[in-house]
Design an enzyme around this catalytic site. Sequence first.
Site, PDB file in Angstrom:
ATOM      1  N   LEU A   1       0.862  -1.193   0.000  1.00  0.00           N
ATOM      2  CA  LEU A   1       0.000   0.000   0.000  1.00  0.00           C
ATOM      3  C   LEU A   1       0.887   1.229   0.000  1.00  0.00           C
ATOM      4  O   LEU A   1       1.562   1.507   0.981  1.00  0.00           O
ATOM      5  CB  LEU A   1      -0.893   0.015   1.248  1.00  0.00           C
ATOM      6  CG  LEU A   1      -1.683  -1.264   1.552  1.00  0.00           C
ATOM      7  CD1 LEU A   1      -2.517  -1.089   2.817  1.00  0.00           C
ATOM      8  CD2 LEU A   1      -2.591  -1.607   0.374  1.00  0.00           C
TER       9      LEU A   1
ATOM     10  N   VAL B   1       9.683   5.129   0.041  1.00  0.00           N
ATOM     11  CA  VAL B   1      10.031   3.823   0.613  1.00  0.00           C
ATOM     12  C   VAL B   1       9.344   2.694  -0.160  1.00  0.00           C
ATOM     13  O   VAL B   1       9.969   1.681  -0.523  1.00  0.00           O
ATOM     14  CB  VAL B   1       9.649   3.746   2.115  1.00  0.00           C
ATOM     15  CG1 VAL B   1      10.111   2.425   2.717  1.00  0.00           C
ATOM     16  CG2 VAL B   1      10.252   4.920   2.899  1.00  0.00           C
TER      17      VAL B   1
ATOM     18  N   SER C   1       8.341   2.368  -3.212  1.00  0.00           N
ATOM     19  CA  SER C   1       8.884   2.028  -4.536  1.00  0.00           C
ATOM     20  C   SER C   1      10.147   1.169  -4.389  1.00  0.00           C
ATOM     21  O   SER C   1      10.371   0.240  -5.169  1.00  0.00           O
ATOM     22  CB  SER C   1       9.183   3.298  -5.339  1.00  0.00           C
ATOM     23  OG  SER C   1      10.095   4.103  -4.637  1.00  0.00           O
TER      24      SER C   1
ATOM     25  N   LYS D   1       5.200   5.818  11.588  1.00  0.00           N
ATOM     26  CA  LYS D   1       5.455   6.242  12.976  1.00  0.00           C
ATOM     27  C   LYS D   1       4.302   7.043  13.551  1.00  0.00           C
ATOM     28  O   LYS D   1       3.985   6.927  14.726  1.00  0.00           O
ATOM     29  CB  LYS D   1       6.762   7.025  13.066  1.00  0.00           C
ATOM     30  CG  LYS D   1       6.834   8.205  12.137  1.00  0.00           C
ATOM     31  CD  LYS D   1       8.223   8.444  11.628  1.00  0.00           C
ATOM     32  CE  LYS D   1       8.145   9.266  10.353  1.00  0.00           C
ATOM     33  NZ  LYS D   1       9.379   9.520   9.710  1.00  0.00           N
TER      34      LYS D   1
ATOM     35  N   ILE E   1      17.890   1.211  11.028  1.00  0.00           N
ATOM     36  CA  ILE E   1      18.544   0.638  12.215  1.00  0.00           C
ATOM     37  C   ILE E   1      17.641  -0.418  12.859  1.00  0.00           C
ATOM     38  O   ILE E   1      16.486  -0.125  13.177  1.00  0.00           O
ATOM     39  CB  ILE E   1      18.848   1.726  13.278  1.00  0.00           C
ATOM     40  CG1 ILE E   1      19.678   2.849  12.675  1.00  0.00           C
ATOM     41  CG2 ILE E   1      19.539   1.122  14.482  1.00  0.00           C
ATOM     42  CD1 ILE E   1      19.936   4.004  13.641  1.00  0.00           C
TER      43      ILE E   1
ATOM     44  N   GLY F   1      17.752  17.325   0.615  1.00  0.00           N
ATOM     45  CA  GLY F   1      16.588  16.440   0.617  1.00  0.00           C
ATOM     46  C   GLY F   1      16.329  15.778   1.958  1.00  0.00           C
ATOM     47  O   GLY F   1      15.501  14.885   2.052  1.00  0.00           O
TER      48      GLY F   1
ATOM     49  N   LYS G   1       8.456   8.842  17.645  1.00  0.00           N
ATOM     50  CA  LYS G   1       9.376   7.709  17.774  1.00  0.00           C
ATOM     51  C   LYS G   1       9.656   7.421  19.260  1.00  0.00           C
ATOM     52  O   LYS G   1       9.797   6.260  19.663  1.00  0.00           O
ATOM     53  CB  LYS G   1      10.667   7.999  17.013  1.00  0.00           C
ATOM     54  CG  LYS G   1      10.415   8.086  15.498  1.00  0.00           C
ATOM     55  CD  LYS G   1      11.588   8.708  14.770  1.00  0.00           C
ATOM     56  CE  LYS G   1      11.318   8.809  13.276  1.00  0.00           C
ATOM     57  NZ  LYS G   1      12.322   9.606  12.561  1.00  0.00           N
TER      58      LYS G   1
ATOM     59  N   GLY H   1      15.440   7.573   4.317  1.00  0.00           N
ATOM     60  CA  GLY H   1      15.824   7.311   2.931  1.00  0.00           C
ATOM     61  C   GLY H   1      15.124   6.074   2.417  1.00  0.00           C
ATOM     62  O   GLY H   1      14.858   5.129   3.171  1.00  0.00           O
TER      63      GLY H   1
HETATM   64  N1  LIG Z   1      11.018   8.367   3.842  1.00  0.00           N
HETATM   65  C1  LIG Z   1      11.688   7.934   4.897  1.00  0.00           C
HETATM   66  O1  LIG Z   1      12.911   8.109   4.984  1.00  0.00           O
HETATM   67  C2  LIG Z   1      10.987   7.210   5.974  1.00  0.00           C
HETATM   68  C3  LIG Z   1       9.639   7.001   5.946  1.00  0.00           C
HETATM   69  N2  LIG Z   1       9.017   6.304   6.941  1.00  0.00           N
HETATM   70  C4  LIG Z   1       7.582   6.078   6.910  1.00  0.00           C
HETATM   71  O2  LIG Z   1       7.243   5.279   5.778  1.00  0.00           O
HETATM   72  C5  LIG Z   1       5.966   5.667   5.286  1.00  0.00           C
HETATM   73  C6  LIG Z   1       6.100   6.051   3.829  1.00  0.00           C
HETATM   74  O3  LIG Z   1       6.981   7.154   3.734  1.00  0.00           O
HETATM   75  P1  LIG Z   1       7.468   7.731   2.321  1.00  0.00           P
HETATM   76  O4  LIG Z   1       7.622   6.619   1.350  1.00  0.00           O
HETATM   77  O5  LIG Z   1       8.622   8.605   2.639  1.00  0.00           O
HETATM   78  O6  LIG Z   1       6.223   8.626   1.939  1.00  0.00           O
HETATM   79  P2  LIG Z   1       5.821   9.140   0.492  1.00  0.00           P
HETATM   80  O7  LIG Z   1       4.933  10.312   0.689  1.00  0.00           O
HETATM   81  O8  LIG Z   1       7.002   9.273  -0.392  1.00  0.00           O
HETATM   82  O9  LIG Z   1       4.939   7.922  -0.062  1.00  0.00           O
HETATM   83  C7  LIG Z   1       3.643   7.638   0.335  1.00  0.00           C
HETATM   84  C8  LIG Z   1       2.917   7.149  -0.895  1.00  0.00           C
HETATM   85  O10 LIG Z   1       1.659   6.657  -0.510  1.00  0.00           O
HETATM   86  C9  LIG Z   1       0.707   7.100  -1.443  1.00  0.00           C
HETATM   87  N3  LIG Z   1      -0.610   7.134  -0.841  1.00  0.00           N
HETATM   88  C10 LIG Z   1      -1.021   7.934   0.169  1.00  0.00           C
HETATM   89  N4  LIG Z   1      -2.330   7.690   0.423  1.00  0.00           N
HETATM   90  C11 LIG Z   1      -2.719   6.719  -0.428  1.00  0.00           C
HETATM   91  C12 LIG Z   1      -3.948   6.053  -0.659  1.00  0.00           C
HETATM   92  N5  LIG Z   1      -5.037   6.347   0.043  1.00  0.00           N
HETATM   93  N6  LIG Z   1      -3.995   5.089  -1.617  1.00  0.00           N
HETATM   94  C13 LIG Z   1      -2.896   4.796  -2.338  1.00  0.00           C
HETATM   95  N7  LIG Z   1      -1.701   5.391  -2.175  1.00  0.00           N
HETATM   96  C14 LIG Z   1      -1.630   6.339  -1.223  1.00  0.00           C
HETATM   97  C15 LIG Z   1       1.176   8.482  -1.864  1.00  0.00           C
HETATM   98  O11 LIG Z   1       0.635   8.844  -3.118  1.00  0.00           O
HETATM   99  C16 LIG Z   1       2.696   8.273  -1.908  1.00  0.00           C
HETATM  100  O12 LIG Z   1       3.108   7.848  -3.196  1.00  0.00           O
HETATM  101  C17 LIG Z   1       5.484   6.792   6.193  1.00  0.00           C
HETATM  102  O13 LIG Z   1       4.658   6.268   7.190  1.00  0.00           O
HETATM  103  C18 LIG Z   1       6.770   7.349   6.782  1.00  0.00           C
HETATM  104  O14 LIG Z   1       6.584   7.951   8.040  1.00  0.00           O
HETATM  105  C19 LIG Z   1       9.718   5.772   7.992  1.00  0.00           C
HETATM  106  C20 LIG Z   1      11.062   5.950   8.078  1.00  0.00           C
HETATM  107  C21 LIG Z   1      11.805   6.722   7.103  1.00  0.00           C
HETATM  108  N1  LIG Z   2      12.052  13.225   8.736  1.00  0.00           N
HETATM  109  C1  LIG Z   2      12.638  12.072   9.331  1.00  0.00           C
HETATM  110  C2  LIG Z   2      12.596  10.930   8.339  1.00  0.00           C
HETATM  111  C3  LIG Z   2      12.545   9.622   8.963  1.00  0.00           C
HETATM  112  O1  LIG Z   2      11.782   9.231   9.815  1.00  0.00           O
HETATM  113  C4  LIG Z   2      14.088  12.377   9.747  1.00  0.00           C
HETATM  114  O2  LIG Z   2      14.601  13.439   9.408  1.00  0.00           O
HETATM  115  O3  LIG Z   2      14.680  11.548  10.438  1.00  0.00           O
HETATM  116 NA    NA Z   3      14.332   0.825  12.600  1.00  0.00          NA
END
Ligand SMILES: NC(=O)C1=CN([C@@H]2O[C@H](COP(=O)(O)OP(=O)(O)OC[C@H]3O[C@@H](n4cnc5c(N)ncnc54)[C@H](O)[C@@H]3O)[C@@H](O)[C@H]2O)C=CC1
Ligand SMILES: N[C@@H](CC=O)C(=O)O
Ligand code: NA
Length: 443
Positions: free
Chosen positions: A17, A22, A24, A111, A142, A193, A211, A313
């Site tokens: 979902l 992340v 992709s 989170k 981690i 970024g 967290k 990332g």
């Molecule tokens: N980006 C990071 O470094 C980290 C992210 N996370 C967590 O991982 C999760 C994903 O983060 P990212 O990939 O960075 O976010 P992102 O915003 O890049 O990706 C989320 C994706 O979900 C899609 N989406 C949202 N609602 C939707 C729906 N109702 N139906 C279908 N698709 C939907 C969006 O269009 C987007 O493509 C979040 O909960 C974030 O807190 C956790 C640790 C690190």
């Molecule tokens: N925005 C957060 C991304 C990961 O959770 C951070 O900077 O650590």
């Molecule tokens: Na972790």
Amino acid sequence: MNTPATPSRKPLRVALLGCGTVGSQVARILLEDAENLGRRAGAPLELVGVAVRTLDARRDVDLPAGLLTLDADKLVEDADIVIELMGGIEPAKSLILRAIEHGATVVSGNKALFAQDGPALYEQADAAGVQLSYEAAVAGAIPILRPIRDSLSGDRITRVLGIVNGTTNYILDQMDSTGASFADAVKAAQDLGYAEADPTADVEGHDAAAKAAILASLSFHTRFALENVHCEGITAVTADDIAAAAEDGYVIKLLAIAEILTDDAGAAGIGVRVHPTLLPRTHPLAAVHGAFNAVFIEAENAGELMFYGQGAGGTPTASAVLGDVISAARRMVLGGPGRTETTTGHVPPLSIDTVRTSYCIGLEVADQPGVLARIAQIFAENGVSIETMRQRIHQGGPDGGTTAELRIVTHRAPEASLAATVAQVAALDVITAVSSVLRVEGI
Ligand SMILES: NC(=O)C1=CN([C@@H]2O[C@H](COP(=O)(O)OP(=O)(O)OC[C@H]3O[C@@H](n4cnc5c(N)ncnc54)[C@H](O)[C@@H]3O)[C@@H](O)[C@H]2O)C=CC1
Ligand SMILES: N[C@@H](CC=O)C(=O)O
Ligand code: NA
């Protein structure tokens, strides 16, 4: 003897979902490394669908068009493992609950949702006999939640100190290493970024607080939510604070702290807080630079442990997600999920007033006889003992005379006594300004 390339067991159907930063990378690795992952899981992992918001959006990774769907509800009903990487509370929460109802195991990195509803969601999953894990939600790549949940389940954690937000660590590190202002360091974090266009959740400490709630819940086997976390961000930290700290041998870090405390009546509870903190440069967490994260754990039998790595990332976070997927798949193959979390600790959250910490207080004072004695008397009246005091005289006070800058580091004392001391000192007519008040750990 070689392990068979493709386990003979029926494939486990995996639904994803969200296909952003992340998601992709998770999809890419599931497709590119399917054979290895299947071998490690004990059953092939078949990515059966990816729920997205728009079918023809530009993505970081090219996926077979047939995998994409707008119907997330239907996708979760027909999966063995559901990976939620949409973020936000809804519809992520409803979809996770729906997946649990349909008997699917769930992996998430959310989170915000797990800080709010983690223990309740875990209870639902446990009652349904399915697994729920969210290693990616804290400190990205981690491995920290699994070590707390599994490896340390035979020990008693007494304290957790974490640098769990990469953006703020990068900003503070830039200010420390280059002398940059807060605004310039935020801009550099955005250019690289790390920080969002709107970095509020990072710099105000909200991301770290989410967290901290998760770390506290798992470490102390009790439910802690966001409202139990005392939260202060880094927006008030100035270049002068960083420079003064450096002169005294400290570095300033945004720490998430969860620890066992005792209240006034002697009863145990847990204090959970996030705030900028002075750490001696010799402390292991002081060596965590750039956007890296680290979590330092003190446990009764294990002693001190430190976990270090990339907290954010797409690819690093995907590593944590896939670790959860393989671990869940292994348990499914072996039959029966087993219980990995408990909330039977029943230790209450305690307010910040109960915390015993040290303060580093910066004061600008009139350079007159008796000033130090008046300040010291207030500390003594509040039962706050002074560890070090440094005085520097500046020429050119308001009346052309001299002013003094004092930096006082205290021994540990109750937060309430420290706060009262600062308020009373600030009210003295000889105090021109309280230039900074920062808590100190690790001394
Ligand atoms: N980006 C990071 O470094 C980290 C992210 N996370 C967590 O991982 C999760 C994903 O983060 P990212 O990939 O960075 O976010 P992102 O915003 O890049 O990706 C989320 C994706 O979900 C899609 N989406 C949202 N609602 C939707 C729906 N109702 N139906 C279908 N698709 C939907 C969006 O269009 C987007 O493509 C979040 O909960 C974030 O807190 C956790 C640790 C690190
Ligand atoms: N925005 C957060 C991304 C990961 O959770 C951070 O900077 O650590
Ligand atoms: Na972790």
